[in-house]
Design an enzyme around this catalytic site. Sequence first.
Site, PDB file in Angstrom:
ATOM      1  N   GLU A 107       0.820  -1.210   0.000  1.00  0.00           N
ATOM      2  CA  GLU A 107       0.000   0.000   0.000  1.00  0.00           C
ATOM      3  C   GLU A 107       0.853   1.260   0.000  1.00  0.00           C
ATOM      4  O   GLU A 107       1.946   1.277   0.540  1.00  0.00           O
ATOM      5  CB  GLU A 107      -0.833   0.050   1.290  1.00  0.00           C
ATOM      6  CG  GLU A 107      -1.770  -1.096   1.441  1.00  0.00           C
ATOM      7  CD  GLU A 107      -2.432  -1.120   2.810  1.00  0.00           C
ATOM      8  OE1 GLU A 107      -2.354  -0.114   3.551  1.00  0.00           O
ATOM      9  OE2 GLU A 107      -3.011  -2.162   3.139  1.00  0.00           O
ATOM     10  N   CYS A 128       2.983   8.312   1.666  1.00  0.00           N
ATOM     11  CA  CYS A 128       3.419   7.340   2.673  1.00  0.00           C
ATOM     12  C   CYS A 128       3.694   6.030   1.932  1.00  0.00           C
ATOM     13  O   CYS A 128       2.803   5.506   1.268  1.00  0.00           O
ATOM     14  CB  CYS A 128       2.296   7.186   3.692  1.00  0.00           C
ATOM     15  SG  CYS A 128       2.569   5.879   4.880  1.00  0.00           S
ATOM     16  N   CYS A 135       5.213  -7.568   7.883  1.00  0.00           N
ATOM     17  CA  CYS A 135       6.200  -7.066   8.843  1.00  0.00           C
ATOM     18  C   CYS A 135       6.448  -8.137   9.888  1.00  0.00           C
ATOM     19  O   CYS A 135       5.523  -8.827  10.319  1.00  0.00           O
ATOM     20  CB  CYS A 135       5.692  -5.790   9.519  1.00  0.00           C
ATOM     21  SG  CYS A 135       6.925  -5.088  10.646  1.00  0.00           S
ATOM     22  N   CYS A 139       3.964  -5.841  16.225  1.00  0.00           N
ATOM     23  CA  CYS A 139       3.347  -4.947  17.205  1.00  0.00           C
ATOM     24  C   CYS A 139       1.870  -5.343  17.308  1.00  0.00           C
ATOM     25  O   CYS A 139       1.220  -5.590  16.289  1.00  0.00           O
ATOM     26  CB  CYS A 139       3.492  -3.491  16.774  1.00  0.00           C
ATOM     27  SG  CYS A 139       5.219  -3.035  16.566  1.00  0.00           S
ATOM     28  N   CYS A 142      -1.093  -3.587  15.206  1.00  0.00           N
ATOM     29  CA  CYS A 142      -0.853  -3.169  13.823  1.00  0.00           C
ATOM     30  C   CYS A 142      -1.303  -4.234  12.819  1.00  0.00           C
ATOM     31  O   CYS A 142      -1.012  -5.421  12.992  1.00  0.00           O
ATOM     32  CB  CYS A 142       0.640  -2.890  13.654  1.00  0.00           C
ATOM     33  SG  CYS A 142       1.094  -2.452  11.978  1.00  0.00           S
ATOM     34  N   CYS A 387      -1.605   1.621   8.188  1.00  0.00           N
ATOM     35  CA  CYS A 387      -0.914   0.745   7.249  1.00  0.00           C
ATOM     36  C   CYS A 387      -1.357  -0.705   7.378  1.00  0.00           C
ATOM     37  O   CYS A 387      -1.607  -1.203   8.444  1.00  0.00           O
ATOM     38  CB  CYS A 387       0.596   0.860   7.454  1.00  0.00           C
ATOM     39  SG  CYS A 387       1.102   0.592   9.144  1.00  0.00           S
TER      40      CYS A 387
HETATM   41  N1  SAH Z   1       7.389   0.020  11.040  1.00  0.00           N
HETATM   42  C1  SAH Z   1       7.527   1.401  11.139  1.00  0.00           C
HETATM   43  C2  SAH Z   1       6.819   2.197  10.055  1.00  0.00           C
HETATM   44  C3  SAH Z   1       5.482   1.717   9.618  1.00  0.00           C
HETATM   45  S1  SAH Z   1       4.171   1.853  10.783  1.00  0.00           S
HETATM   46  C4  SAH Z   1       7.098   1.879  12.499  1.00  0.00           C
HETATM   47  O1  SAH Z   1       6.544   1.087  13.258  1.00  0.00           O
HETATM   48  O2  SAH Z   1       7.350   3.038  12.809  1.00  0.00           O
HETATM   49  C5  SAH Z   1       3.826   3.595  10.717  1.00  0.00           C
HETATM   50  C6  SAH Z   1       3.117   4.112  11.929  1.00  0.00           C
HETATM   51  O3  SAH Z   1       1.743   3.689  11.967  1.00  0.00           O
HETATM   52  C7  SAH Z   1       3.748   3.652  13.220  1.00  0.00           C
HETATM   53  O4  SAH Z   1       3.888   4.729  14.110  1.00  0.00           O
HETATM   54  C8  SAH Z   1       2.726   2.649  13.715  1.00  0.00           C
HETATM   55  O5  SAH Z   1       2.833   2.457  15.075  1.00  0.00           O
HETATM   56  C9  SAH Z   1       1.436   3.305  13.284  1.00  0.00           C
HETATM   57  N2  SAH Z   1       0.271   2.420  13.301  1.00  0.00           N
HETATM   58  C10 SAH Z   1       0.223   1.114  13.029  1.00  0.00           C
HETATM   59  N3  SAH Z   1      -1.049   0.651  13.157  1.00  0.00           N
HETATM   60  C11 SAH Z   1      -1.788   1.703  13.520  1.00  0.00           C
HETATM   61  C12 SAH Z   1      -3.175   1.880  13.811  1.00  0.00           C
HETATM   62  N4  SAH Z   1      -4.014   0.864  13.728  1.00  0.00           N
HETATM   63  N5  SAH Z   1      -3.614   3.116  14.159  1.00  0.00           N
HETATM   64  C13 SAH Z   1      -2.744   4.159  14.219  1.00  0.00           C
HETATM   65  N6  SAH Z   1      -1.442   4.059  13.946  1.00  0.00           N
HETATM   66  C14 SAH Z   1      -0.968   2.845  13.603  1.00  0.00           C
HETATM   67 FE1  SF4 Z   2       5.770  -3.467  11.821  1.00  0.00          FE
HETATM   68 FE2  SF4 Z   2       3.422  -2.334  12.305  1.00  0.00          FE
HETATM   69 FE3  SF4 Z   2       5.187  -2.621  14.278  1.00  0.00          FE
HETATM   70 FE4  SF4 Z   2       5.671  -0.818  12.328  1.00  0.00          FE
HETATM   71  S1  SF4 Z   2       3.980  -0.765  13.825  1.00  0.00           S
HETATM   72  S2  SF4 Z   2       7.112  -2.328  13.204  1.00  0.00           S
HETATM   73  S3  SF4 Z   2       4.748  -1.911  10.591  1.00  0.00           S
HETATM   74  S4  SF4 Z   2       4.169  -4.304  13.161  1.00  0.00           S
END
Ligand code: SAH
Ligand code: SF4
Length: 403
Positions: A107, A128, A135, A139, A142, A387
């Site tokens: 995406e 973005c 990944c 987390c 996510c 994302c």
């Molecule tokens: N892996 C990297 C970059 C991609 S995620 C990172 O973790 O920074 C980009 C951002 O989106 C990160 O700050 C992540 O924590 C946030 N994010 C992921 N899922 C989300 C959600 N459901 N709502 C809001 N932010 C989210």
């Molecule tokens: Fe991976 Fe999502 Fe964690 Fe970023 S926030 S490191 S994309 S699992």
Amino acid sequence: MAPADPEISLPPPVAARLPDIRNQTPADLAQRFQAWGQPHYRIDQLLNWLYSRRAASWEEMKNLPKDLRAQLAGDFSLGSLQLLRKQGSHDTTQKFLWRLHDGALIESVLIPANPALYGERSDRHTLCVSTQVGCAYGCKFCASGLEGWKRNLEPWEIIGQVLAVERWHAETPVAPPEDPGLTPPASPAATPAGAAGREPTRLINNLVIMGMGEPMANYVHLMAALRTLNAPWGGQIGARKITISTSGVVPRIRDLADDPLQFRLAISLHGATDPVRTQIMPINRKYPLAELTAACEHYVAQKGQMITLEYILIAGINDALDQIPHLARLARRLHAKVNVIPYNQVEGLPWERPSETVCEQFAEELRECGITTTLRMEKGHDIDAACGQLRLKTEKELAATAS
Ligand code: SAH
Ligand code: SF4
């Protein structure tokens, strides 16, 4: 050889690809062109086709001699991303779902700086981009990590997201405004990228590496892509207009600090104490806050640049006000600003965003501690902008239609 088992239907093998031309640096090209006996100015012409005109085929490159085009096609691929799905409308946040040559889905999200009025186009845009398919960091909140990690993107697949969105934008006419009374004078039809004549203008002047994947886990390809996107012969996006977001891969933060280019850094913090952060971000076990903070301090010292701490607020998980003093102390030590982002709900996950009042109070208390704080209500909340969500939804739909 034993006959193939008719019960097992294997997917067709993915044809071996030649290396993509956009994975090559100008130095790589110089070597190749010299071996081919081609003059150096041909490289400039090629780079212009690739990054200014965003050519999608060798045939478009009319000012390159046919034999050179054949040599290029014999040694390199010129891949493109296939637009599978798009959500959102012109001059709002738009999400693009791309299919890659091996069928993987990624995406990109296009965010206009100022939603344009009266059908005119907003002239400043942030894109973005994704850096991996899936990944591995897992987390808990996510969508990107829900189905694990599939592969790293190649440099051209990162660069290709910018080129494909710009190409798409140039080829798509502006939708007419809803109220015909507000119609502005007709604007000239968009010139398809690569058409003869004038240079296409650039659409994207800000890049955030916040799409699917952990950019620092694909560091070499990421940096190759960003050098091209930053270069005057490439994407021409200023290094200070490129922000890399990481969940906290400490050794790569240190590498980035020592890189001569001034890319910006954002840290996905989401917890200001180890117990809170470890609960939702497994990486905190490997690189706890003390190590992460030390690496960020190194970055700030090397670059003299402000970093951003991203803090998504998840109800009952990290939104208690007892996080504030810890977060303020961290931000002060790093001279960082804090982006507070209400959590975007993900289908299939139990987490929820707190009420608007809780989000506002959290941000306000931080401000009262003297921390520069923004409360960013997610722009793309209504189009699964966090994302990984559109990909996940599409993969589920594709799986349902296949079964
Ligand atoms: N892996 C990297 C970059 C991609 S995620 C990172 O973790 O920074 C980009 C951002 O989106 C990160 O700050 C992540 O924590 C946030 N994010 C992921 N899922 C989300 C959600 N459901 N709502 C809001 N932010 C989210
Ligand atoms: Fe991976 Fe999502 Fe964690 Fe970023 S926030 S490191 S994309 S699992």
